[in-house]
Design an enzyme around this catalytic site. Structure first.
Site, PDB file in Angstrom:
ATOM      1  N   HIS A 241       0.819  -1.221   0.000  1.00 65.24           N
ATOM      2  CA  HIS A 241       0.000   0.000   0.000  1.00 65.24           C
ATOM      3  C   HIS A 241       0.858   1.280   0.000  1.00 65.24           C
ATOM      4  CE1 HIS A 241      -3.397  -2.635   1.108  1.00 65.24           C
ATOM      5  NE2 HIS A 241      -2.602  -3.155   2.012  1.00 65.24           N
TER       6      HIS A 241
HETATM    7  O1  RIB Z   1      -4.335   0.213   5.388  1.00 68.86           O
HETATM    8  C1  RIB Z   1      -2.986   0.143   5.015  1.00 68.86           C
HETATM    9  C2  RIB Z   1      -2.181   1.153   5.748  1.00 68.86           C
HETATM   10  O2  RIB Z   1      -2.247   0.906   7.149  1.00 68.86           O
HETATM   11  C3  RIB Z   1      -0.686   1.095   5.393  1.00 68.86           C
HETATM   12  O3  RIB Z   1      -0.128   2.364   5.546  1.00 68.86           O
HETATM   13  C4  RIB Z   1      -0.146   0.163   6.434  1.00 68.86           C
HETATM   14  O4  RIB Z   1       1.243   0.376   6.676  1.00 68.86           O
HETATM   15  C5  RIB Z   1      -0.951   0.567   7.647  1.00 68.86           C
HETATM   16  O5  RIB Z   1      -0.335   1.740   8.197  1.00 68.86           O
END
Ligand code: RIB
Ligand code: CA
Length: 312
Positions: A241
């Site tokens: 992500h």
């Molecule tokens: O939902 C994904 C996010 O939440 C990413 O940034 C992961 O590292 C967590 O922080």
């Protein structure tokens, strides 16, 4: 001219990939990392940020510890995804250097105060607590910020840590509301895009084949990181992500999105942390956010990411 960036982060496996990608990018100048409580407590996200910059061979990149809890709510962590120490899956050495003594928000204020108009980009990869504190502490410095790129939110995809909320927004919805309401140029990389931009099946062998410490660490992290997600989503690989938010900064041509109004739900206990996206422009609310909907070529994106990681 390299884009000057501050990475606000809660490492976190996908944060680690994003940080490595930034440090490998000649077109980005990483001024420093600011850490926040999120995936794991802030003491651990801070030590992890130090571990990652040292893994990249960039031990002089400063790391500043920030907020240890959301603005109003109790801390929420994601050990079920990220493990006990947050970047599990590799035998990490203790960081050789400590974090800087200055609080992250104090350093952000000082850095922006010494910067020209619209000259610093904030890349926000965790709960937005530090950035909200910055904007409340020194609103006049908002004009020094070129743009804010956040990994967070979900609309078409729903939520990943609550039915209607993605983790980074869910943890600190009030902070997100301050950031999304700031009027500063804002780009959001939501799970609408990331959940459809999975790493290729060959990703872990590709990383191992680099034959470097970075490749080995990334392969180990990916192996750990994707267990919980694969089980939950019935997939065989998982998206990075935060690295996709950093990738947007490097290769925006690989993504599609739309400028629209995005508001944050902060009152309802049922839908707290929801990012309400006026995708069809049904209201006259300000179009405050470029909402990234998808990646046009995931294979090419991860090919470029691998090539950059190979340079570390
Ligand atoms: O939902 C994904 C996010 O939440 C990413 O940034 C992961 O590292 C967590 O922080
Ligand atoms: Ca993160």
């Amino acid at each position: 001219m390299a884009e000057r960036i501050i990475i606000d982060t809660d490492p976190g496996h996908d944060d680690a990939f994003a940080i490595l990608l930034a440090l490998a990018a000649p077109d980005l100048e990483v001024l420093g990392l600011t850490t926040v409580a999120g995936n794991v407590p802030v003491a651990t996200t801070t030590a992890n940020a130090r571990r990652v910059v040292e893994l990249a061979g960039r031990p002089r990149v400063p790391v500043f510890a920030g907020a240890d809890r959301p603005l109003l709510r109790a801390p929420m962590h994601a050990h079920d995804i990220h493990g006990k120490m947050g970047i599990d899956g590799y035998d990490w050495p203790e960081p050789a250097r400590p974090a800087e003594p200055e609080h992250a928000v104090d350093w952000m204020v000082r850095t922006l105060a010494a910067s020209a108009e619209r000259s610093v980009t904030l890349v926000v990869l965790g709960p937005e607590t530090n950035v909200a504190m910055l904007l409340r502490r020194a609103p006049e410095l908002g004009t020094r910020i070129r743009r804010i790129v956040v990994m967070g939110g979900g609309f078409f995809e729903g939520g990943n840590y609550a039915p209607a909320a993605e983790f980074n927004i869910l943890v600190d919805p009030e902070a997100a509301a301050i950031v999304f309401g700031s009027g500063i140029e804002l780009v959001a990389m939501p799970i609408d895009c990331t959940n459809r931009t999975l790493t290729p099946a060959s990703w872990i062998p590709d990383l191992k084949a680099l034959g470097t410490r970075v490749g080995d660490a990334c392969a180990g992290m990916q192996g750990f990181f994707q267990v919980a997600g694969n089980r939950k989503y019935g997939t065989t690989t998982r998206p990075l992500h935060d690295a996709l938010a950093m990738a947007w900064l490097l290769w925006p041509e690989l993504f599609r999105g739309r400028l629209c109004n995005v508001e944050i739900e902060t009152r309802s206990e049922l839908t707290r942390g929801a990012t309400v996206v006026d995708w069809w422009h049904r209201t006259d609310r300000p179009r405050n956010c470029l909402w990234i909907r998808d990646c046009t070529d995931p294979a090419e994106l991860y090919r470029r990411m691998l090539a950059r990681l190979a340079t570390l």
